[in-house]
Design a protein around this motif. Structure first.
Motif, PDB file in Angstrom:
ATOM      1  N   SER A   1      15.449   9.007   3.504  1.00 43.95           N
ATOM      2  CA  SER A   1      14.639   9.353   2.332  1.00 43.95           C
ATOM      3  C   SER A   1      15.460  10.120   1.306  1.00 43.95           C
TER       4      SER A   1
ATOM      5  N   ARG B   1       6.024   8.759 -10.224  1.00 40.49           N
ATOM      6  CA  ARG B   1       5.915   8.373  -8.809  1.00 40.49           C
ATOM      7  C   ARG B   1       7.045   8.906  -7.944  1.00 40.49           C
TER       8      ARG B   1
ATOM      9  N   HIS C   1       7.613  11.633  -6.552  1.00 43.74           N
ATOM     10  CA  HIS C   1       7.217  12.452  -5.402  1.00 43.74           C
ATOM     11  C   HIS C   1       6.912  11.610  -4.166  1.00 43.74           C
ATOM     12  N   LEU C   2       6.669  10.308  -4.353  1.00 45.65           N
ATOM     13  CA  LEU C   2       6.372   9.440  -3.211  1.00 45.65           C
ATOM     14  C   LEU C   2       7.565   9.288  -2.276  1.00 45.65           C
TER      15      LEU C   2
ATOM     16  N   PRO D   1       5.885  12.071   2.839  1.00 45.77           N
ATOM     17  CA  PRO D   1       5.194  10.786   2.662  1.00 45.77           C
ATOM     18  C   PRO D   1       5.948   9.623   3.290  1.00 45.77           C
ATOM     19  N   GLN D   2       7.279   9.646   3.176  1.00 40.80           N
ATOM     20  CA  GLN D   2       8.064   8.556   3.760  1.00 40.80           C
ATOM     21  C   GLN D   2       7.975   8.554   5.280  1.00 40.80           C
TER      22      GLN D   2
ATOM     23  N   VAL E   1       5.453   9.711   7.132  1.00 41.21           N
ATOM     24  CA  VAL E   1       4.117   9.242   7.512  1.00 41.21           C
ATOM     25  C   VAL E   1       4.022   7.726   7.378  1.00 41.21           C
ATOM     26  N   LEU E   2       4.541   7.203   6.262  1.00 41.24           N
ATOM     27  CA  LEU E   2       4.490   5.760   6.046  1.00 41.24           C
ATOM     28  C   LEU E   2       5.252   5.022   7.138  1.00 41.24           C
TER      29      LEU E   2
ATOM     30  N   SER F   1       9.528   1.496  -0.792  1.00 39.39           N
ATOM     31  CA  SER F   1       8.981   2.624  -1.547  1.00 39.39           C
ATOM     32  C   SER F   1       9.810   2.897  -2.799  1.00 39.39           C
TER      33      SER F   1
END
Length: 245
Positions: free
Chosen positions: A24, A56, A58-59, A64-65, A67-68, A104
């Motif tokens: 990430s 975007r 912050h994604l 978040p990465q 969890v995804l 992402s």
């Protein structure tokens, strides 16, 4: 069953740590450099993608990465374990980890980082080597041993070639998508030529359907850029699961 579950969970844990940390971080660094390069000396963006990428960005944070990936990787593990092919989960997780973050990144800035596609390609190569090793261990003939290699390389060349041709016409495909198509062929080609082809077609169908819906609700126009990578990745993951089952 217990031992195989432990191996799969260990692979999931290692890939989760990688996604949370360096993978990430690579994506955030890539987008950060892209945003810096896309702004003029006056501080005004020169690329129409920049405003959306800023919103975007912050994604791509670690949480978040992670969890995804846990959702996608967990589903992959479940499919493989239920099908009794735990080793397919262990082989797929590195590819899934790299593609999750790559997709992402594409959703954020409409770019697919070469380094993330390269990591996924390494994972796909390990899968091919494992398939060859299993064939050798089973005492297979030379044709059977080479089948995964031929299938993967052939599918990578075919899908990459078709993607390159499509990128030369107004299709919405960029060079990153061309590389991703070749990667899908490399990863899934050992299951048979139909698997990567169906995955690519499914991804393009999903992208086209979403584009039509967005235009119908006036959230996009015919010339609006749509990130193709996430849809191609969803298509590839779907057919991988079907091939494993």
């Amino acid at each position: 069953m217990v031992l195989t579950s432990v191996v799969v969970l260990a692979a999931l844990a290692v890939c989760t740590v990688a996604v949370h940390g360096p993978v990430s971080r690579i994506a955030r660094h890539y987008v950060g450099e892209l945003l810096t390069e896309a702004v003029t000396g006056s501080g005004q963006p020169v690329d129409p993608i920049v405003p959306g990428a800023v919103r975007r960005h912050h994604l791509l944070l670690s949480a978040p990465q992670t969890v995804l990936f846990l959702v996608v990787g967990g589903l992959a593990c479940t499919v493989a374990l239920v099908a009794g092919q735990w080793y397919e989960a262990a082989l797929a997780l590195p590819v899934v980890a790299a593609l999750t973050v790559a997709g992402s990144t594409d959703a954020v800035c409409h770019r697919l980082p070469n380094v993330l596609l390269g990591l996924a390609a390494v994972g796909a190569g390990v899968g091919i080597a494992a398939a060859v090793g299993l064939a050798l261990a089973a005492g297979g003939e030379s044709a059977r041993v080479l089948a995964p290699v031929v299938g993967s390389l052939g599918a990578a060349a075919a899908l990459g070639g078709v993607g390159l041709l499509l990128s030369l016409v107004p299709s919405g495909l960029g060079m990153g998508d061309v590389k991703l198509l070749a990667l899908v062929g490399l990863w899934l080609g050992r299951f048979g030529w139909a698997v990567p082809v169906v995955g690519a077609v499914l991804g393009l169908f999903l992208a086209g359907t979403v584009a039509i819906v967005l235009m119908a609700v006036r959230r996009a126009r015919r010339d609006t850029m749509i990130a193709m990578g996430p849809y191609l990745i969803v298509g590839a993951l779907t057919v991988w699961a079907l091939a494993v089952v």
